[in-house]
Motif scaffolding. Structure first.
Motif, short mmCIF file in Angstrom:
data_model
loop_
_atom_site.label_atom_id
_atom_site.label_comp_id
_atom_site.label_asym_id
_atom_site.label_seq_id
_atom_site.Cartn_x
_atom_site.Cartn_y
_atom_site.Cartn_z
N ILE A 33 0.97 -1.10 0.06
CA ILE A 33 0.29 0.16 -0.24
C ILE A 33 1.20 1.25 0.21
O ILE A 33 0.79 1.87 -0.34
CB ILE A 33 -1.20 0.52 0.99
CG1 ILE A 33 -1.84 -1.02 1.39
CG2 ILE A 33 -1.50 1.34 1.04
CD1 ILE A 33 -2.81 -1.34 2.20
N ALA A 34 2.36 0.85 1.06
CA ALA A 34 2.88 2.17 0.67
C ALA A 34 3.76 2.19 -0.30
O ALA A 34 3.87 3.93 -0.69
CB ALA A 34 3.67 1.97 2.10
N SER A 35 3.98 1.94 -1.24
CA SER A 35 4.69 1.31 -2.60
C SER A 35 3.88 1.75 -3.46
O SER A 35 4.98 2.95 -4.15
CB SER A 35 5.44 1.19 -2.83
OG SER A 35 4.64 -0.46 -2.44
N CYS A 36 2.93 1.58 -3.41
CA CYS A 36 1.53 2.05 -4.74
C CYS A 36 1.32 3.17 -4.81
O CYS A 36 1.43 3.78 -5.64
CB CYS A 36 0.82 1.58 -4.60
SG CYS A 36 0.65 -0.97 -5.22
N LEU A 126 4.07 -0.04 -15.24
CA LEU A 126 5.21 -0.78 -15.28
C LEU A 126 5.43 -0.50 -13.41
O LEU A 126 5.83 -0.73 -13.22
CB LEU A 126 6.01 0.40 -16.11
CG LEU A 126 7.15 -0.21 -16.17
CD1 LEU A 126 8.33 -0.10 -17.28
CD2 LEU A 126 7.96 1.15 -15.26
N ALA A 127 4.72 0.31 -13.41
CA ALA A 127 5.08 1.52 -12.04
C ALA A 127 4.74 0.79 -10.74
O ALA A 127 5.32 0.60 -9.91
CB ALA A 127 5.46 2.67 -11.84
N ILE A 128 3.32 0.26 -11.46
CA ILE A 128 2.75 -0.53 -9.73
C ILE A 128 3.24 -1.80 -9.86
O ILE A 128 4.00 -1.92 -8.31
CB ILE A 128 1.34 -0.40 -9.95
CG1 ILE A 128 0.27 0.76 -10.59
CG2 ILE A 128 0.61 -1.81 -9.10
CD1 ILE A 128 0.97 2.06 -9.34
N PRO A 129 3.28 -2.67 -9.93
CA PRO A 129 4.04 -4.14 -9.75
C PRO A 129 6.10 -3.38 -9.93
O PRO A 129 6.48 -4.82 -8.83
CB PRO A 129 3.63 -5.00 -11.27
CG PRO A 129 4.23 -3.64 -12.38
CD PRO A 129 3.08 -2.65 -11.17
N VAL A 132 6.08 -2.21 -6.01
CA VAL A 132 5.92 -3.33 -5.26
C VAL A 132 6.75 -3.99 -5.66
O VAL A 132 7.37 -4.56 -4.05
CB VAL A 132 4.59 -4.15 -5.20
CG1 VAL A 132 4.32 -4.85 -4.41
CG2 VAL A 132 3.44 -2.55 -5.54
N VAL A 133 7.07 -4.90 -6.21
CA VAL A 133 8.32 -6.12 -6.27
C VAL A 133 9.80 -5.08 -5.29
O VAL A 133 10.58 -6.12 -4.69
CB VAL A 133 8.39 -6.20 -7.49
CG1 VAL A 133 9.57 -7.49 -7.74
CG2 VAL A 133 7.31 -7.41 -7.81
#
Length: 375
Positions: A33-36, A126-129, A132-133
């Motif tokens: 959640i924090a990274s998204c 691209l940014a979301i996964p 997160v990873v």
């Protein structure tokens, strides 16, 4: 009564809680959640700068690969670029870009302001996964290595230390996983930003790549991407964690995280810009060699591209797009890390309050119902 007051003070004074305490560390879903949140905000803000960077690097490649000699006054030959059929349409309309600001103005005037967000959809995909990873992997690896180091080598010490090599190793490993995962989407985004292809043209281009190069063709430029991103991550996290360690008292503020992220990101960007240029050159060659050619062939390898750029344009060519990359990377790193750290602190404080609060409420309940010594 004294015990109750102490317990309540402990609950209210959360600023002194060690948020790296295993009891309070945020869960993977909280890290997601924090990274998204940071990934979405960062992508929307920096996409125009990414478009400009790609265009400047594409312009350089077009000028290097399309040349002619003009004979002037019988004394010397002058090398100059030729506008032939291989030049992108946007380059014919806009003319030569003379810098970041000039590119922003010309693109907005000739193609519309909305074109500055070309490739935003694949950027978000691209940014979301990737984020997160990347961030979840980094945090998990960093904590694991830190715990292992302190357990194995500092058994007699009560202070938790983090040696300099931990952020380097954790950041590099996390970037390898993330970059490999999203490389095909990165290829799509680069093509959309460099040639302003429609989705139909892009689909046909990707089919052509797969037909002639196989599925592995979708990972074209991954080697150059890793050469850029792995050192970037190592340098970035080393500098960021070092800054946090030096200014330990100030590291809990959002402003500090913004500044530290911008400084660390800028340093890493300067050292890795040549590999960013190579990555862009390799991926846009897909349009020149694998899409519009009757017999597509694979693009040149990383070292040969570096040699060609250096011989034809000097050291300056390896730093093409440095200004827009710095203008992009500094705020991107600042926003992303500040948002992530703020989210981490929120969830860590939440976990700490939940854990300590439960214990304190239980203790208070027992104290309130404890039989008096006078009874």
């Amino acid at each position: 009564m004294r015990d109750i007051i102490y317990a309540m003070n402990k609950l209210s004074n959360m600023s002194n809680v060690d948020l790296d305490d295993p009891r309070f560390r945020i869960r993977p879903y909280q890290q997601i959640i924090a990274s998204c949140t940071g990934a979405f905000i960062t992508s929307v803000i920096v996409t125009p700068l990414d478009v400009v960077k790609i265009r400047l690097q594409t312009q350089q490649k077009a000028m290097l690969s399309n040349k002619c000699y003009l004979y002037c006054n019988g004394l010397m030959d002058h090398l100059c670029p030729c506008a032939n059929g291989n030049m992108p349409e946007w380059m014919r309309r806009n003319g030569k870009f003379n810098g970041t600001v000039d590119a922003l103005i010309k693109i907005s005037r000739t193609e519309g302001v909305i074109s500055l967000w070309s490739g935003l959809s694949p950027t978000l995909v691209l940014a979301i996964p990737a984020t997160v990873v990347y961030f979840v992997s980094y945090e998990q690896l960093r904590i694991y290595l830190k715990d292992t180091y302190n357990k194995e080598f500092r058994k007699k010490s009560t202070n938790m230390e983090q040696p300099f090599w931990i952020p380097i190793l954790a950041g590099s490993t996390a970037r390898i996983w993330a970059a490999t995962l999203v490389s095909p989407v990165e290829l799509i985004r680069t093509k959309m930003q460099s040639q302003k292809l429609t989705y139909a043209e892009l689909t046909q281009a990707l089919k052509t790549v797969v037909r002639y190069s196989g599925i592995s063709g979708l990972w074209m430029g991954l080697g150059a991407t890793l050469l850029r991103d792995v050192p970037f991550s190592a340098i970035y996290w080393l500098n960021y964690e070092t800054i946090k360690k030096i200014f330990y008292i100030s590291q809990q503020t959002f402003t500090f995280n913004l500044a530290a992220g911008a400084v660390a990101g800028s340093i890493a960007a300067v050292f890795t810009i040549p590999f960013d240029v190579v990555k862009t050159h390799r991926q846009i060659e897909m349009g020149e060699k694998e899409i519009y050619s009757d017999k597509p062939i694979r693009s040149s390898n990383t070292w040969s591209i570096i040699q060609r750029i250096y011989h034809q344009n000097g050291l300056k060519g390896l730093f093409a797009g440095l200004t827009p990359r710095l203008v992009k990377v500094a705020p991107a790193c600042a926003i992303m890390i500040a948002t992530f750290e703020h989210g981490k602190r929120f969830f860590q404080s939440y976990n700490a309050k939940k854990a300590i609060g439960f214990d304190i409420e239980h203790d208070v309940h027992l104290l309130q119902h404890k039989p008096s010594s006078t009874e």
